[in-house]
Enzyme design. Structure first.
Site, PDB file in Angstrom:
ATOM      1  N   ARG A  74      11.667   0.004  -5.035  1.00 36.18           N
ATOM      2  CA  ARG A  74      12.185  -0.189  -3.667  1.00 36.18           C
ATOM      3  C   ARG A  74      12.301   1.142  -2.930  1.00 36.18           C
ATOM      4  O   ARG A  74      13.189   1.951  -3.221  1.00 36.18           O
ATOM      5  CB  ARG A  74      13.566  -0.857  -3.743  1.00 36.18           C
ATOM      6  CG  ARG A  74      14.212  -1.100  -2.395  1.00 36.18           C
ATOM      7  CD  ARG A  74      13.573  -2.203  -1.606  1.00 36.18           C
ATOM      8  NE  ARG A  74      13.633  -3.474  -2.315  1.00 36.18           N
ATOM      9  CZ  ARG A  74      12.849  -4.517  -2.032  1.00 36.18           C
ATOM     10  NH1 ARG A  74      11.951  -4.434  -1.070  1.00 36.18           N
ATOM     11  NH2 ARG A  74      12.954  -5.642  -2.720  1.00 36.18           N
ATOM     12  N   ARG A 100       0.916  -2.750  -6.748  1.00 31.13           N
ATOM     13  CA  ARG A 100       2.159  -1.962  -6.808  1.00 31.13           C
ATOM     14  C   ARG A 100       2.859  -2.051  -8.165  1.00 31.13           C
ATOM     15  O   ARG A 100       3.816  -1.338  -8.400  1.00 31.13           O
ATOM     16  CB  ARG A 100       3.106  -2.334  -5.661  1.00 31.13           C
ATOM     17  CG  ARG A 100       3.612  -3.752  -5.659  1.00 31.13           C
ATOM     18  CD  ARG A 100       4.566  -4.005  -4.486  1.00 31.13           C
ATOM     19  NE  ARG A 100       5.056  -5.379  -4.475  1.00 31.13           N
ATOM     20  CZ  ARG A 100       6.116  -5.798  -3.810  1.00 31.13           C
ATOM     21  NH1 ARG A 100       6.819  -4.954  -3.090  1.00 31.13           N
ATOM     22  NH2 ARG A 100       6.481  -7.066  -3.842  1.00 31.13           N
ATOM     23  N   HIS A 170       3.261   0.228   2.739  1.00 32.98           N
ATOM     24  CA  HIS A 170       4.551  -0.386   3.137  1.00 32.98           C
ATOM     25  C   HIS A 170       5.633   0.701   3.181  1.00 32.98           C
ATOM     26  O   HIS A 170       6.598   0.686   2.404  1.00 32.98           O
ATOM     27  CB  HIS A 170       4.890  -1.456   2.089  1.00 32.98           C
ATOM     28  CG  HIS A 170       5.996  -2.391   2.431  1.00 32.98           C
ATOM     29  ND1 HIS A 170       7.242  -1.979   2.832  1.00 32.98           N
ATOM     30  CD2 HIS A 170       6.046  -3.744   2.396  1.00 32.98           C
ATOM     31  CE1 HIS A 170       8.012  -3.041   3.023  1.00 32.98           C
ATOM     32  NE2 HIS A 170       7.304  -4.131   2.771  1.00 32.98           N
ATOM     33  N   ASP A 214      11.262  -8.443  11.181  1.00 37.36           N
ATOM     34  CA  ASP A 214      10.095  -8.598  10.306  1.00 37.36           C
ATOM     35  C   ASP A 214       8.935  -9.059  11.189  1.00 37.36           C
ATOM     36  O   ASP A 214       8.832 -10.241  11.511  1.00 37.36           O
ATOM     37  CB  ASP A 214      10.422  -9.617   9.202  1.00 37.36           C
ATOM     38  CG  ASP A 214       9.412  -9.561   8.059  1.00 37.36           C
ATOM     39  OD1 ASP A 214       8.398  -8.854   8.196  1.00 37.36           O
ATOM     40  OD2 ASP A 214       9.641 -10.240   7.035  1.00 37.36           O
ATOM     41  N   GLU A 273       4.668  -0.043   8.745  1.00 35.28           N
ATOM     42  CA  GLU A 273       3.622  -0.206   7.741  1.00 35.28           C
ATOM     43  C   GLU A 273       2.234  -0.208   8.389  1.00 35.28           C
ATOM     44  O   GLU A 273       1.965  -1.026   9.268  1.00 35.28           O
ATOM     45  CB  GLU A 273       3.868  -1.515   6.982  1.00 35.28           C
ATOM     46  CG  GLU A 273       5.284  -1.587   6.432  1.00 35.28           C
ATOM     47  CD  GLU A 273       5.654  -2.967   5.906  1.00 35.28           C
ATOM     48  OE1 GLU A 273       4.769  -3.662   5.380  1.00 35.28           O
ATOM     49  OE2 GLU A 273       6.829  -3.346   6.045  1.00 35.28           O
TER      50      GLU A 273
HETATM   51  O1  TA6 Z   1       6.726  -5.971   5.089  1.00 35.95           O
HETATM   52  C1  TA6 Z   1       7.765  -6.834   5.302  1.00 35.95           C
HETATM   53  C2  TA6 Z   1       7.934  -7.734   4.105  1.00 35.95           C
HETATM   54  O2  TA6 Z   1       6.772  -8.479   3.870  1.00 35.95           O
HETATM   55  C3  TA6 Z   1       9.163  -8.601   4.359  1.00 35.95           C
HETATM   56  O3  TA6 Z   1       8.852  -9.940   4.634  1.00 35.95           O
HETATM   57  C4  TA6 Z   1      10.073  -8.314   3.210  1.00 35.95           C
HETATM   58  O4  TA6 Z   1      10.323  -9.315   2.353  1.00 35.95           O
HETATM   59  C5  TA6 Z   1       9.533  -7.011   2.643  1.00 35.95           C
HETATM   60  O5  TA6 Z   1       8.171  -6.970   2.929  1.00 35.95           O
HETATM   61  C6  TA6 Z   1       9.848  -6.610   1.228  1.00 35.95           C
HETATM   62  O6  TA6 Z   1       9.142  -7.336   0.287  1.00 35.95           O
HETATM   63  P1  TA6 Z   1       9.436  -7.129  -1.249  1.00 35.95           P
HETATM   64  O7  TA6 Z   1       8.505  -8.064  -1.960  1.00 35.95           O
HETATM   65  O8  TA6 Z   1       9.159  -5.694  -1.580  1.00 35.95           O
HETATM   66  O9  TA6 Z   1      10.900  -7.460  -1.448  1.00 35.95           O
END
Ligand code: TA6
Length: 304
Positions: A74, A100, A170, A214, A273
């Site tokens: 994260r 990832r 991301h 989002d 992103e």
């Molecule tokens: O990029 C935004 C997103 O797709 C959100 O919808 C949100 O859930 C985030 O990514 C994080 O995703 P993750 O799978 O890393 O918890």
């Protein structure tokens, strides 16, 4: 490859040093006169970087980030590939694809005459990836640590059939206070609001984050700038090969739901992103390459 072998093969006169990170994850620490960076082969995941001209980290990395094989990290720059978001075929495969959570190989490191350092990671198909996504591929990430931090992600289709691709770098940027932050460069364009069933809305002015956000914006070109009143800096995001930009902040409720985010982390992060997402689907013919590039730089004055 163990830390000793990584160091003997890829350290460049002290510019690159591998060390053991949390849970034994190898981490490459890169130091140039322009900037420093930390990146792990797990996900080819950039964990942090800092420009020499700035006292603050560029990226947000959660203190609760989990370093376990199979779990995404994260913060930093997760690589979403070969799909962005939920499984497009609804087969129960992981959100944001497979890259990832795999261990990539370190392929090379190099120095430029301008003392920039490049490090290259590669991921190719295995029986395991083939079971999830039945395609032959070579995915390459080149990180450049210089006056500009550059991430260059290239997909090569090594199979006999076309592949369809969505993807994102991301990136979690560190901000001083989300409520004292704005984003310019996406004005006057419609976006898909994923917090409202994907409904199309129009961005009138600069972006201010005041709730869960989002969104997927079709990218109209030009730079995107994060204006941070607290850290007194502007982060400039340029890109190539991207026709969509995702803006994400989990805000309070989603932040509380994510075990790897601390309660108030939403105040300190903003994801902008560089992507090919939503309707921006890339079709890659056999033998062809596609490259997505994000370039990050910083101005330390508010007037830029
Ligand atoms: O990029 C935004 C997103 O797709 C959100 O919808 C949100 O859930 C985030 O990514 C994080 O995703 P993750 O799978 O890393 O918890």
């Amino acid at each position: 490859m163990d830390i000793e072998t990584l160091n003997s093969r890829f350290s460049h006169a002290g510019y690159v040093t591998f060390k053991e990170g949390p849970n034994g994850f190898p981490i490459a620490l890169i130091t140039t006169p322009h900037a420093t960076a930390a990146i792990t082969p797990y996900g080819a995941h950039l964990l942090g970087c800092r420009f020499a001209s700035d006292s603050q980290e560029l990226l947000f990395l959660s203190e609760n980030a989990i370093f376990n094989e199979g779990t995404p990290i994260r913060g930093g720059v997760p690589i979403c590939w070969p799909w962005f978001g939920p499984d497009p075929q609804q087969l129960g495969r992981p959100d944001h694809g497979l890259a990832r959570t795999r261990i990539w190989s370190v392929a090379s490191s190099a120095l430029t005459p301008d003392n920039e350092c490049l490090i290259t990671f590669v991921l190719t198909d295995t029986p395991e990836t083939f079971a999830l996504w039945p395609h032959r591929f070579c995915l390459t990430l080149i990180l450049t640590v210089g006056r500009v931090i550059t991430l260059k992600l290239t997909t090569e289709n090594r199979g006999n059939t076309p592949i369809q691709l969505t993807q994102a770098l991301h990136t979690y940027f560190a901000v001083g206070d989300i409520e004292r932050t704005s984003v310019t460069g996406l004005e006057c364009i419609p976006y898909a609001d994923k917090t409202d069933g994907g409904r199309e809305k129009k961005q009138e002015n600069s972006i201010r984050i005041e709730a869960e956000t989002d969104r997927i914006y079709p990218f109209k070109g030009g730079d995107i700038v994060i204006h941070d009143e607290i850290l007194d800096r502007n982060i400039r995001i340029a890109s190539k090969g991207s026709q969509s930009v995702v803006v994400w902040n989990p805000w309070i409720r989603v932040c509380e739901q994510k075990a790897d985010l601390a309660e108030e982390d939403y105040k300190k992060m903003l994801c902008i992103e560089t992507a090919n997402a939503g309707d921006d689907v890339i079709t890659l013919q056999p033998g062809k390459n596609y490259t997505l590039v994000a370039l990050y730089s910083i101005d330390n004055t508010k007037d830029n």
